[in-house]
Write an enzyme that holds these catalytic residues in place. Structure first.
Site, mmCIF file in Angstrom:
data_model
loop_
_atom_site.group_PDB
_atom_site.id
_atom_site.type_symbol
_atom_site.label_atom_id
_atom_site.label_comp_id
_atom_site.label_asym_id
_atom_site.label_seq_id
_atom_site.Cartn_x
_atom_site.Cartn_y
_atom_site.Cartn_z
ATOM 1 N N LEU A 117 0.863 -1.170 0.000
ATOM 2 C CA LEU A 117 0.000 0.000 0.000
ATOM 3 C C LEU A 117 0.903 1.225 0.000
ATOM 4 C CD1 LEU A 117 -2.686 -0.875 2.731
ATOM 5 C CD2 LEU A 117 -2.997 -0.917 0.253
ATOM 6 N N ASP A 118 0.500 2.278 -0.709
ATOM 7 C CA ASP A 118 1.272 3.511 -0.686
ATOM 8 C C ASP A 118 1.337 4.049 0.744
ATOM 9 O OD1 ASP A 118 1.424 3.288 -3.441
ATOM 10 O OD2 ASP A 118 -0.273 4.640 -3.792
ATOM 11 N N LYS A 119 2.370 4.817 1.023
ATOM 12 C CA LYS A 119 2.566 5.358 2.367
ATOM 13 C C LYS A 119 1.329 6.095 2.863
ATOM 14 C CE LYS A 119 5.529 8.513 5.007
ATOM 15 N NZ LYS A 119 6.734 9.396 4.975
#
Length: 325
Positions: free
Chosen positions: A136-138
């Site tokens: 997942l993106d930050k």
């Protein structure tokens, strides 16, 4: 140690790293590129670059060495664990937390936190990504499954590759979509001029891109905004964000793909515009949340389903739109 041999039987214009990832989907592309650079991948017994274009008749040998002992430090960071057994952990990741260490972010990541919680993790992802099956993106919150064993890791990645695992996201986007349901099928690769970004690649003969498919369904419509459910058929970097921007509806709050450059619609009153701007400005990242994760347990084969509520900042914005939009 894993050893694999492939003989290219078809005419293809694919890069070496892409070809290997397509045939060994449990390995990430960055990990394969590292293997190539370190001489663990050969073509006709010779070391080639990751960008080498494979040809019919090429013999590709791949050796995956035993993972090195992790040197990433464990950190006692609270985790929102929805499920855990001897093989997997399902976590609701908060916004602002990177999944794994990387240059400029060697601490405070999900991996740092998991290492403090659990000493046994799959080594397939390499030293910096132990146990990480998908990412997942930050600044995207939501559900992620982590593998404790190599076998669990392989089985879970095969499910993602074969599209039997389901990953659904809630996204608030700019604009009112003309569709109720849509399938965005547009290949994604590194942006030709801005290497920090991803992009839909139209000229795949010139630039490297991989198949990317996102299914979108409208959940609610508001003045100037649409709440979508996005289902991933593939898992490319920034896929939902890139595809939403590509169709003209960037995710609200997205600083990379146009989600912070839109003006609040003037159909709202001045006071409402100010309130909306404040709510959007208080978002801790893009309004994108992985709310649903469904897969078969890698050992028991039981079909598991998990749901995670929206983070407070995103929920507050949606509640306001339901009342005023």
């Amino acid at each position: 140690m894993e050893e694999h041999t492939f003989v290219v039987e078809e005419d293809t214009d694919r890069r070496l790293d892409v070809y290997v990832v397509d045939h060994l989907p449990h390995l990430s592309r960055s990990f394969v590129q590292k293997l190539i650079a370190e001489g663990y991948v050969t073509v006709n017994s010779a070391i080639q670059r990751p960008g080498y274009k494979v040809r019919r008749g090429d013999r590709i040998d791949v050796t995956v060495p035993q993972p090195e002992p992790t040197t990433i430090s464990a950190q006692d960071i609270p985790l929102d664990i929805l499920y855990e057994d001897d093989y997997i952990i399902v976590i609701n990741k908060p916004k602002g937390m990177a999944v794994h260490p990387a240059p400029g972010s060697w601490s405070g990541t999900l991996v740092n936190a998991i290492l403090a919680h659990c000493s046994q993790l799959s080594g397939i992802g390499g030293v910096e990504r132990p146990g990480i099956v998908h990412r997942l993106d930050k600044d995207t919150s939501g559900l992620i499954v982590v593998a404790k064993t190599d076998q669990a890791h392989r089985v879970l990645q095969q499910q993602i590759q074969k599209r039997t695992a389901e990953r659904k996201y809630t996204a608030l986007v700019w604009g009112e979509t003309k569709f109720n349901e849509a399938v965005v099928e547009a290949p994604i690769g590194r942006h030709p001029t801005d290497r920090q970004k991803m992009a839909v690649i139209k000229d795949t003969s010139r630039y490297t891109a991989r198949e990317a498919i996102t299914r979108l369904k409208v959940l609610e419509r508001f003045r100037g905004f649409t709440l979508l459910e996005a289902k991933l058929e593939t898992g490319r970097t920034h896929q939902i964000r890139v595809h939403c921007s590509f169709i003209g509806h960037p995710v609200v709050g997205d600083p990379v793909y146009g989600g912070t450059k839109r003006a609040v619609p003037q159909t709202y009153s001045k006071l409402q515009q100010q309130e909306l701007e404040q709510l959007i400005g208080s978002l801790q990242g893009q309004a994108l949340h992985a709310h649903s994760l469904v897969f078969e347990h890698p050992v028991t084969l039981e079909r598991l389903s998990f749901e995670a509520p929206l983070p407070p900042d995103m929920q507050a914005l949606i509640d306001w739109l339901r009342k005023n939009g």
